[in-house]
Design a protein around this motif. Sequence first.
Motif, PDB file in Angstrom:
ATOM      1  N   ILE A 181       0.855  -1.180   0.000  1.00  0.00           N
ATOM      2  CA  ILE A 181       0.000   0.000   0.000  1.00  0.00           C
ATOM      3  C   ILE A 181       0.891   1.229   0.000  1.00  0.00           C
ATOM      4  O   ILE A 181       2.057   1.200   0.412  1.00  0.00           O
ATOM      5  N   SER A 182       0.331   2.333  -0.461  1.00  0.00           N
ATOM      6  CA  SER A 182       1.120   3.567  -0.579  1.00  0.00           C
ATOM      7  C   SER A 182       1.281   4.249   0.770  1.00  0.00           C
ATOM      8  O   SER A 182       0.599   3.929   1.757  1.00  0.00           O
ATOM      9  N   ASP A 183       2.179   5.218   0.787  1.00  0.00           N
ATOM     10  CA  ASP A 183       2.406   5.981   2.014  1.00  0.00           C
ATOM     11  C   ASP A 183       1.160   6.773   2.407  1.00  0.00           C
ATOM     12  O   ASP A 183       0.878   6.973   3.601  1.00  0.00           O
ATOM     13  N   GLU A 184       0.388   7.252   1.399  1.00  0.00           N
ATOM     14  CA  GLU A 184      -0.834   7.988   1.703  1.00  0.00           C
ATOM     15  C   GLU A 184      -1.835   7.079   2.426  1.00  0.00           C
ATOM     16  O   GLU A 184      -2.502   7.513   3.369  1.00  0.00           O
ATOM     17  N   GLN A 185      -1.925   5.793   1.990  1.00  0.00           N
ATOM     18  CA  GLN A 185      -2.845   4.881   2.658  1.00  0.00           C
ATOM     19  C   GLN A 185      -2.385   4.570   4.089  1.00  0.00           C
ATOM     20  O   GLN A 185      -3.192   4.452   5.007  1.00  0.00           O
ATOM     21  N   VAL A 186      -1.054   4.450   4.267  1.00  0.00           N
ATOM     22  CA  VAL A 186      -0.537   4.206   5.610  1.00  0.00           C
ATOM     23  C   VAL A 186      -0.893   5.366   6.544  1.00  0.00           C
ATOM     24  O   VAL A 186      -1.338   5.163   7.686  1.00  0.00           O
ATOM     25  N   ALA A 187      -0.709   6.590   6.046  1.00  0.00           N
ATOM     26  CA  ALA A 187      -1.027   7.769   6.862  1.00  0.00           C
ATOM     27  C   ALA A 187      -2.515   7.823   7.187  1.00  0.00           C
ATOM     28  O   ALA A 187      -2.918   8.167   8.318  1.00  0.00           O
ATOM     29  N   HIS A 188      -3.358   7.470   6.206  1.00  0.00           N
ATOM     30  CA  HIS A 188      -4.798   7.513   6.432  1.00  0.00           C
ATOM     31  C   HIS A 188      -5.217   6.456   7.455  1.00  0.00           C
ATOM     32  O   HIS A 188      -6.057   6.712   8.334  1.00  0.00           O
ATOM     33  N   ILE A 189      -4.619   5.272   7.370  1.00  0.00           N
ATOM     34  CA  ILE A 189      -4.935   4.194   8.317  1.00  0.00           C
ATOM     35  C   ILE A 189      -4.538   4.601   9.732  1.00  0.00           C
ATOM     36  O   ILE A 189      -5.296   4.406  10.702  1.00  0.00           O
ATOM     37  N   ARG A 190      -3.341   5.197   9.863  1.00  0.00           N
ATOM     38  CA  ARG A 190      -2.881   5.591  11.196  1.00  0.00           C
ATOM     39  C   ARG A 190      -3.743   6.709  11.770  1.00  0.00           C
ATOM     40  O   ARG A 190      -3.977   6.783  12.979  1.00  0.00           O
ATOM     41  N   HIS A 191      -4.240   7.595  10.891  1.00  0.00           N
ATOM     42  CA  HIS A 191      -5.126   8.657  11.365  1.00  0.00           C
ATOM     43  C   HIS A 191      -6.435   8.070  11.888  1.00  0.00           C
ATOM     44  O   HIS A 191      -6.916   8.464  12.960  1.00  0.00           O
TER      45      HIS A 191
ATOM     46  N   HIS B 160      -9.937   6.628  16.425  1.00  0.00           N
ATOM     47  CA  HIS B 160     -10.148   5.470  17.292  1.00  0.00           C
ATOM     48  C   HIS B 160     -11.018   4.384  16.632  1.00  0.00           C
ATOM     49  O   HIS B 160     -11.868   3.766  17.261  1.00  0.00           O
ATOM     50  N   TRP B 161     -10.802   4.199  15.317  1.00  0.00           N
ATOM     51  CA  TRP B 161     -11.489   3.103  14.626  1.00  0.00           C
ATOM     52  C   TRP B 161     -10.778   1.792  14.963  1.00  0.00           C
ATOM     53  O   TRP B 161      -9.576   1.739  15.191  1.00  0.00           O
ATOM     54  N   LYS B 162     -11.572   0.690  14.935  1.00  0.00           N
ATOM     55  CA  LYS B 162     -10.973  -0.620  15.128  1.00  0.00           C
ATOM     56  C   LYS B 162     -10.323  -1.106  13.823  1.00  0.00           C
ATOM     57  O   LYS B 162     -10.666  -0.636  12.732  1.00  0.00           O
ATOM     58  N   ILE B 163      -9.423  -2.070  13.992  1.00  0.00           N
ATOM     59  CA  ILE B 163      -8.701  -2.584  12.815  1.00  0.00           C
ATOM     60  C   ILE B 163      -9.674  -3.217  11.824  1.00  0.00           C
ATOM     61  O   ILE B 163      -9.574  -3.019  10.603  1.00  0.00           O
TER      62      ILE B 163
END
Length: 501
Positions: A2-12, A18-21
């Motif tokens: 996955i791209s860096d943008e997706q990683v940043a969005h997931i971490r946000h 506070h979303w669950k995995i």
Amino acid sequence: MISDEQVAHIRHLFHAEHWKIGTIAAELGLHPETVRTALDTDRFRNHPRLRDCLTDPYLDFLRQTLRQYPRLRATRLFQMIRPRGYTGSISQLRRVVAELRPPRREAFLRLRTFPGEQAQADWARFGEVPIGRARRCLSAFVLTLSYSRALWLEFLFDQSLENFLLAHVHAFQDWGGAPRTILYDNLKSAVLERRGDAIHFHPRLLELSAHYHFAAHPCRPARGNEKGRVERAIQYVRASFFAARPFTTLADFNRQALDWRHQIAHQRPGPGDDSRSVAPVFQEEKSRLLPLPAHPFSCDVVRTVSADKTLWVRFDLNDYSVPPRAFGRALTLVASPTHVRLLDGSTEIASHRRSYDRHEQVEEPEHRRALLEQKRKALGSTTSGRLAALVPESQAFLQAAFEHGESAARLTAQLLRLLDDYGPAELTAALREALDHNTPRLSSVAFILARRHRQRRQRTPLPVNLSRRPDLENLTVSNPSLEAYDELAQNPEEEDPKPEE
């Protein structure tokens, strides 16, 4: 990945919202493990390992060895570092070797060929189809010209050598010529054995190439890129033609394939030039193909068969009838995709449609009639057989007489004499009457015949059979004169004179 943008969005979403995995994975269409990896990225990248790995002391040795031998297997490396003190498992070593092994990338040049110079051939499997009680493997033979990308596509029920050769012949006839070389994979129909560059070609393929004057060239083992044009053509056939296409018969499916080739495959853009389609490029290449010989190559299956005890010979899971005169003789079976012929020497004695079913009996009615006639003649060649053939009721009469203590052999001989005297119809009627009255004896039959003769002698005199009295055959009986009897009728007889006293 996955791209860096997706990683940043997931971490946000995880840390700020506070979303669950599981919620993040469902909303973004990702696997939960991918989400966990994105959340742990900084920990793996920025934080040191919590504990040392058992392979750490051997990393330099592994890198140096793999640099010198990049394809060395992990099992061999395991054997090399065990004496050096490694106490870990082979699985742990495999993970490390997979990360340390230098990537193997090979660059390829774009291959260009002259018109009519090369074609590439291969088989492709398309599952199984039911035919009656049999299930046949559906395969496609694909032959494509390297210059124009024109192709020949033919579906067949197996990948036999005969079908392999026949598909070549059909392709050459359709194209109006043959390429100078054909490139093959190392399939058994083309290559019998190979040791390095030394190759033993199949003799029948050599016969085909000699007939059409092309040269056969196999690819090197595990070098699928060398025939990439036909590989891509097969993928194109699977996606554009075969997918979700119904058919009734093999002939119907091949007709659809030919229409698809004309209307779709040969209308796609030509290689290296989007301004022209495959069809005009093929017309340009067609004039450069090798001319065809006067006669096509014979691809029929030829087998030696024999019909020892039955009316049938077996070929390809089915039985085909032969005439009775061929029993016990060596015959030549010649099978094409549509017909099965049987030859006695150079004479054709039977021809049938070819069946692709299982355990089917393909019969010529005349063969069965000839066998039954032969059996009837054989039955009439014996004494009992002649009686049974002419008077079928005699068998029931003989059985009943035998059960009453009569001799069947003696009765048979006597019934034959009555047959000669009275004929089959009269003897049949007498036997039926004797059986109806439960008197299965010769005297009863003779009495019935004599009575029937007396009843009908005024209408039809009994023919005289002199076969058992040859001395009477030349007997001549003269016709007497009847004038004396006429005189007696006209002049009554006078009384005798009285004696004189």
